[in-house]
Structures are given as structure tokens and as C-alpha cells.
Design a protein around this motif. Structure first.
Motif, mmCIF file in Angstrom:
data_model
loop_
_atom_site.group_PDB
_atom_site.id
_atom_site.type_symbol
_atom_site.label_atom_id
_atom_site.label_comp_id
_atom_site.label_asym_id
_atom_site.label_seq_id
_atom_site.Cartn_x
_atom_site.Cartn_y
_atom_site.Cartn_z
ATOM 1 N N GLU A 7 -1.455 13.372 0.270
ATOM 2 C CA GLU A 7 -2.782 13.853 0.513
ATOM 3 C C GLU A 7 -3.379 13.044 1.696
ATOM 4 N N ASP A 8 -3.031 11.802 1.768
ATOM 5 C CA ASP A 8 -3.569 10.912 3.095
ATOM 6 C C ASP A 8 -2.874 11.635 4.293
ATOM 7 N N LEU A 30 -2.167 5.559 9.074
ATOM 8 C CA LEU A 30 -2.021 5.728 7.662
ATOM 9 C C LEU A 30 -1.644 4.305 6.932
ATOM 10 N N LYS A 55 -6.329 21.763 6.153
ATOM 11 C CA LYS A 55 -5.464 21.481 5.132
ATOM 12 C C LYS A 55 -4.893 22.824 4.575
ATOM 13 N N ARG A 87 0.829 -1.218 -0.038
ATOM 14 C CA ARG A 87 0.107 0.018 0.053
ATOM 15 C C ARG A 87 0.975 1.434 0.137
ATOM 16 N N THR A 102 6.719 8.006 2.305
ATOM 17 C CA THR A 102 6.390 7.907 0.710
ATOM 18 C C THR A 102 7.660 7.849 0.249
ATOM 19 N N VAL A 158 1.511 5.057 0.470
ATOM 20 C CA VAL A 158 0.673 5.980 1.566
ATOM 21 C C VAL A 158 0.823 7.312 0.592
ATOM 22 N N LYS A 159 -0.031 8.009 0.394
ATOM 23 C CA LYS A 159 -0.135 9.273 -0.449
ATOM 24 C C LYS A 159 0.229 10.518 0.499
ATOM 25 N N ARG A 165 -4.183 14.922 5.360
ATOM 26 C CA ARG A 165 -5.819 15.056 5.717
ATOM 27 C C ARG A 165 -5.674 14.169 7.127
ATOM 28 N N ILE A 166 -4.847 13.084 7.456
ATOM 29 C CA ILE A 166 -4.945 12.856 8.705
ATOM 30 C C ILE A 166 -4.217 13.465 9.807
#
Ligand code: ADP
Ligand code: MG
Length: 479
Positions: free
Chosen positions: A389-390, A477, A403, A384, A430, A386-387, A393-394
Motif C-alpha cells: 500500500e505504501d 519508502l 491509485k 521496518r 517487500t 515496507v507495505k 501511495r507514494i
């Protein structure tokens, strides 16, 4: 079908291991989704059950969808003793407990005294008595596993130093040396480097995987040779046991414990490698575990970017000796190091593919070619992604900022810290570069990102609360 399963097993396990455990397994039948196999001894049954049941099941399922059970039975009659073997004069090694008995069957692994026992001991077939020389031959050592080819990095510097010290053979300072790391991080490489060097220096060295240890233990019981396994084990200068997590079975562990004590008390060096810390070796006897933890326990952690980069470069150089015209541009080395993050083995695998592609198609290694050739390796290594953006957001949710605030130029403390944390996580989680992260955080300079990463690293070292918060965020995440 059974023949096909056996063929697969042989290919997967290698001839030695296959012969040791499966040569005497017979197919009895197959009804209602249950495959019935028979083995000559109870010991063999237990061994196969605990070590190979999943693999067997998987292979059978490949053959035949509706198989859901594999039943192992012990064949009734014990075959008559081969004339060459004398009756057991002394009690078996190690424990003398009641459950020792099944092993004392004359042919415990289901091998005749003349069958491939010696295959693992250097390939001399047809001998049932082991001279001390045979006995000193453990698993074979790969000559490429030497200290010179091991690349040092932050994650393995301690392990490497300890290994070198042990290989040097001076005063025994930490005993046992226990190395643990997940797969592909260089345990076997270091173990064999120690063994290779010590052997060159003329020391009596025995390198065994736990599986070999197990096998030798049984073979010694069976052969009843002049020199018992026990004596052998205690006559050496350096014992290395690899993949300790596979050492199962009470008697074997007891024997190992005796050996460990005898060697350590005699100031002989023991080195053990496993995929987990001593405390996490659940199946291990408490005494063995505490003895193992009593020396020096060193972890090798995941390689960082720099180390991954250095390993690939090293491997590229090695390939260049065979293929002088093989070159990998800097950008591709960076790309591989950034994206193949799991282990040394995958890094090598990645490089091998680049070489193969390059040699077979005669086309140069480019970033584009690497992306295509390594696509599945990279996906497998990172289930997976991780982006950024994630992360944004988190983090903004967790610290209750927007944001827009994170990306803004505002310098209030309540915003600065979450922003730094988000940048830190972006760097850690990332494959993005510092400039890229900067760009995604309101067009900041890469030095700002670097500063944030360092700051958070520094703070989290001193501040346990922050460290835990970071862990929590990472887990959210990763989920
Ligand atoms: P483990 O036994 O921990 O699973 P290995 O020792 O088999 O891992 O390592 C897997 C491969 O990666 C080997 O070919 C090894 O040479 C290589 N490797 C791992 N770490 C390093 C390192 N630091 N330097 C050079 N090669 C490494
Ligand atoms: Mg290994």
C-alpha cells in the motif's frame, strides 16, 4: 562491580583479547557517577579509549545506572624491567616519530614478558623469544571455512573468483586484493578459505585480524626477539589482514604501510578485508589507503533470494550429517530465504534454531513453527517492513496518477510506467511473491509482474534519470 564488568568483558571478548587489553586494568574508585580506572601505559589507555570505551560504558551502566563517565589514568611509576629483557638496541619498527616513545616503555601492553603474549601466537605461555615458527602462527583458522562450503551467487561471484585465483598461488595479478562487504556476507569465510588452501599447498601464510596485527606489533616491540615482527612479515608468501577498519594508530599504520610496500614490491600476495571501501576508511593514512585501492577492490553485495536459499539449503545438508532425520520442507526454506535477508550469519542462526527446536521438542519443522521460532530474527533483520500500500501511495503521488489507475487495466503510457515501477518496488522492497504482487495490482498474472520487474531493471541500467528516481522513491519508502 568491576569484577562483574570484567567477567562480562571476558565472556564477550574471549580470553585472549581480554587478557591482552584488560588484565592489567585496575579499578581505582568510583565517585559522583565517574568510574576511575588505571592502566600501566599511555598506549594502553589510548587503545582502550578508542576501542572499548562504549562497551565499557554499556557494561558499567548495566551495573549502576548513574554512571556517566569512565576516566582512564596511567599509573605513575613504570615497573622495573624484568631481568630477561635487554634494553632496546635498535629503534622501534616503522616510524621513528616522537610519539613512538610511549610504546617503547618496556612493557607497553602491561604484560610481563612471561605473561600471555604467546597465547595469541599458539598458546605457548612463558616464552618471550619468538622463534620463526611461532611468529608464523597468526589467528587460528577455522577448518570449516573452505571454498567448498562457500556458496556462489551473483553478489559474490567476483570476490569468490578473485579469492580462488589468489589462493591458487600462480602469478600475482592483483595485489593487494581488497574485499569489502557489510557484516556477515562472507569476508572472513573467503579470507580463511584462501589461507587454508594456501597453507595446504605449503605456502607461508599469515592470517591476522587488524587487532592481532596491532597486538603483534606491540608484542614484537616488547619482546625484542631475534626475529623482529617486521622481518617475519616480510618473509611470508601471503599476508591476510581481516577487519582492516579496526587498524588504528599512526605507528601501526605506518608499519603496515611499510609491510604492504615491501610485500607488494617483492611480488608477495596481500589480501585485505574490511567493512567498507578503501576511500571510506577515514582513520587510515592516505598513503595506505591509496596503496590499498591500487590493487583489485571487490565488493560483496547483499545476497539475493537465490543465494540466500542456496546457503540455507547448504546449511541444512550440513546439519543433516549430524541429524539425519532433520528435514526442512521447501516452503520453510523459501520462507527463511525470503524473510531473513540480512546476512549469512543470520541465515545460519535461523537454521540453528530450527534444528534446536526440532531436536529438543521432537516436532517436525513446519511453516508455523518457523514463523514462531524465528519471529524476533525476522523483526530484527527488517526493522521496518515496507507495505505494498505504501508503495502504491507514494508512486501514485510521485507520478500524479490515482491509485485506481495503477490497479486498472488502462494501458496508456503515463500509467503503464508508474505501474511497472510500483510493481518493481514491491518485488524489491517487500518479501511478497510475484503472484501475490500481481493479485494486489488489480489481479494481474505473475508473468505480468515479472515482465514489469525485468523491464524496469533493464531501463534503469540504461537510463540514469530513472535509476535516480528509483533511488529517491526507495528512500522515501525507507524513511
Ligand atoms: P563477514 O566476515 O563478512 O562478517 P563471515 O565470513 O563471518 O562474514 O560470514 C558469516 C557466516 O555466514 C559464516 O558462518 C559464513 O560461513 C556464512 N556465509 C556468508 N556468506 C556465505 C556464502 N556465500 N556461502 C556460505 N556461507 C556463507
Ligand atoms: Mg569477518
Amino acid at each position: 562491580q568491576w569484577d562483574r564488568v570484567k567477567k562480562r568483558l571476558r565472556a564477550e571478548l574471549g580470553e585472549d583479547v581480554f587478557t591482552s587489553w584488560f588484565a592489567r586494568v585496575d579499578m581505582e574508585g568510583h565517585t559522583n557517577g565517574t568510574v576511575r580506572l588505571s592502566v600501566p601505559t599511555r598506549f594502553l589507555k589510548q587503545w582502550i579509549q578508542s576501542h572499548y570505551s562504549e562497551r565499557l560504558m554499556g557494561l558499567w551502566k548495566n551495573e549502576c545506572d548513574d554512571i556517566h563517565k569512565i576516566e582512564l589514568t596511567v599509573r605513575g611509576a613504570i615497573r622495573p624491567r624484568p631481568a630477561s629483557a635487554k634494553p632496546a638496541a635498535r629503534p622501534a619498527l616503522g616510524g621513528k616519530t616522537a610519539d613512538m616513545r610511549p610504546i617503547q616503555v618496556n612493557d607497553p601492553v602491561g604484560l610481563r614478558a612471561t605473561s600471555p603474549v604467546p597465547a595469541m601466537m599458539g598458546g605457548r605461555a612463558g616464552r618471550s623469544d619468538l622463534s620463526s615458527k611461532d611468529v608464523l602462527e597468526g589467528a587460528s583458522l577455522d577448518p570449516k571455512y573452505v571454498f567448498e562450503s562457500f556458496v556462489e551467487g551473483e553478489s559474490n561471484v567476483l570476490a569468490l573468483a578473485a579469492a580462488k585465483q589468489v589462493a591458487g598461488g600462480g602469478v600475482v595479478t592483483f595485489n593487494p586484493l581488497y574485499l569489502h562487504a557489510s557484516v556477515g556476507l562472507g569476508k572472513t569465510h573467503l579470507m580463511q578459505a584462501i589461507a587454508n588452501q594456501a597453507r595446504m599447498a605449503g605456502r607461508r601464510v599469515l592470517y591476522l585480524t587488524a587487532e592481532h596485527f596491532m597486538y603483534r606489533f606491540v608484542a614484537a616491540l616488547q619482546a625484542q626477539s631475534a626475529m623482529s615482527f617486521k622481518d617475519t612479515l616480510r618473509s611470508i608468501d601471503l599476508l591476510l589482514i581481516d577487519d582492516m577498519q579496526f587498524l588504528h594508530g599512526k605507528q601501526v599504520q605506518q608499519e603496515f604501510c611499510h609491510t604492504l610496500n615491501a610485500l607488494i614490491d617483492g611480488a608477495r600476495q596481500v589480501v585485505v578485508a574490511a567493512d567498507r571501501a578503501p576511500a571510506e576508511l577515514e582513520s587510515l593514512d592516505d598513503r595506505v589507503r591509496s596503496r590499498l585501492a591500487g590493487g583489485l577492490v571487490v565488493n560483496i553485495s547483499e545476497p539475493d533470494f537465490q543465494l540466500r536459499r542456496a546457503i540455507i539449503e547448504d546449511r541444512m545438508r550440513a546439519q543433516q550429517r549430524s541429524y539425519p532425520n532433520f528435514t526442512v520442507p521447501e516452503a520453510v526454506l523459501d520462507y527463511v530465504a525470503r524473510n531473513v535477508t540480512s546476512s549469512g550469519r543470520d541465515l545460519e542462526g535461523a537454521l540453528n534454531r530450527l534444528v534446536a527446536h526440532n531436536q529438543l521438542t521432537n516436532s517436525p519443522v513446519t511453516l508455523e513453527m518457523a514463523e514462531i521460532t524465528l519471529r524476533d530474527l525476522i523483526r530484527a533483520a527488517e526493522p521496518r517492513r515496507v507495505k505494498i500500500e505504501d508503495i502504491q501511495r507514494i508512486v501514485s503521488k510521485h507520478y500524479n496518477v490515482t491509485k485506481a489507475d495503477l490497479l486498472s487495466a488502462r494501458r496508456t503510457r503515463t500509467i503503464v510506467r508508474p505501474r511497472q515501477i510500483a510493481m518493481y518496488l514491491a518485488k524489491m522492497m517487500t518479501p511478497r511473491s510475484l503472484p501475490e504482487i500481481g493479485r494486489r495490482f488489480g489481479n494481474r498474472d505473475h508473468t505480468t509482474v515479472l515482465h514489469a520487474v525485468r523491464k524496469i531493471e533493464e531501463l534503469s541500467k540504461a537510463d540514469n534519470g530513472l535509476a535516480q528516481e528509483l533511488e529517491l522513491l526507495k528512500r522515501m519508502l525507507d524513511a
